[in-house]
Scaffold this active site. Structure first.
Site, short mmCIF file in Angstrom:
data_model
loop_
_atom_site.label_atom_id
_atom_site.label_comp_id
_atom_site.label_asym_id
_atom_site.label_seq_id
_atom_site.Cartn_x
_atom_site.Cartn_y
_atom_site.Cartn_z
N HIS A 15 4.49 -7.56 -0.03
CA HIS A 15 4.07 -8.79 -0.70
C HIS A 15 4.80 -8.93 -2.04
CE1 HIS A 15 0.46 -9.45 2.01
NE2 HIS A 15 0.84 -8.21 2.31
N SER B 19 8.24 3.79 4.83
CA SER B 19 9.48 3.67 4.08
C SER B 19 9.18 3.65 2.58
CB SER B 19 10.24 2.42 4.51
OG SER B 19 11.58 2.52 4.10
N ASP C 259 0.89 -1.17 0.00
CA ASP C 259 0.00 0.00 0.00
C ASP C 259 0.92 1.21 0.00
OD1 ASP C 259 -2.07 -1.80 0.32
OD2 ASP C 259 -2.87 -0.87 2.14
#
Length: 264
Positions: free
Chosen positions: A142, A226, A86
């Site tokens: 992911h 990050s 995200d």
């Protein structure tokens, strides 16, 4: 003047001691007193969280929260590349002949990012994405494709900011910050997934075991906001025409299409 002041502030605060103190506080029960206000300030979507807010006892636990099953569906087309996080797509484009990519009008060397000219060569004339995770985002990473991990290595010790100001005025954070690089191959082509630590917190934890990656499966997490950089080997990727920068994106959403070695 703005650039000078920004860099001065970062140099004064970007110290190993302050990083350790912040990390210790985030893991302490005392930090739990800030959870409610943190969730409100950063507009965290509590309906998506695996647990209710009251079940998180420290800010660290909230940072690395998991989501409910099914809230991040993964694009099912076997030829697509999906977002690993995200994030906000801060920049994207073609990697130049001199191993540079232009981010926010500033050149960054992928040879320095990856540690050598040899490591960077396969990505010349390839494609890149800069995916920025703010403190409000879900922090687990992911896999963007299904493939095999060929190599994994860490570089750097700094923890400069990687937000828009950091990319524009900082001391080359994509090249200097602590980063964990995972190189994946699929269909005769390769992809580098570069996970870059942010200011104060250089914690990137691997959660995937084994060499085989499946698109959409969790592989790691950040302890704080990050950036993830994706580097595609030349001829291996075609971006989806709907993708522009800047724009928000979520785990599992399509970034573009994977081209195997035998494809034209």
């Amino acid at each position: 003047m703005r650039k000078w002041l920004y860099r001065l502030f970062i140099e004064l605060t970007n110290h190993s001691l302050s990083s350790k103190l912040l990390a210790s506080f985030a893991k302490s029960r005392l930090s739990g007193l800030l959870i409610s206000s943190y969730a409100k300030i950063y507009h965290i979507n509590q309906d998506e969280m695996e647990k209710s807010l009251k079940n998180y006892k420290t800010l660290q636990q909230l940072f690395v929260r998991r989501l409910k099953a099914g809230v991040r569906p993964v694009d099912a087309d076997e030829h697509t590349v999906v977002s690993p996080v995200d994030a906000v797509i801060e920049d994207m484009g073609t990697i130049r002949e001199n191993c540079e990519m232009i981010v926010k009008g500033k050149p960054y060397s992928i040879a320095e990012m990856l540690g050598s000219v040899e490591a960077a060569q396969p990505y010349v004339n390839g494609f890149f994405f800069i995916l920025y995770l703010s403190p409000s985002h879900y922090h687990r990473i992911h896999s963007p494709i299904s493939g095999v991990i060929e190599k994994q290595w860490a570089l750097g010790r700094k923890s400069y900011p990687v937000n828009r100001l950091g990319l524009k005025y900082g001391r080359r954070p994509l090249e200097k910050n602590y980063r964990l690089i995972t190189e994946v191959t699929a269909g005769g082509k390769r992809l580098a997934i570069v996970k870059i630590g942010a200011m104060f917190v250089n914690s990137i934890e691997l959660t995937h075991e084994g060499e085989q990656l499946v698109k959409g499966e969790e592989m790691a997490y950040f302890s704080f906001g990050s950036t993830v950089v994706l580097l595609f080997e030349r001829g291996s990727f075609a971006p989806d025409p709907r993708i522009v920068a800047p724009m928000p994106i979520k785990v599992g959403e399509r970034l573009g299409y994977w081209r195997e070695a035998h494809e034209p």
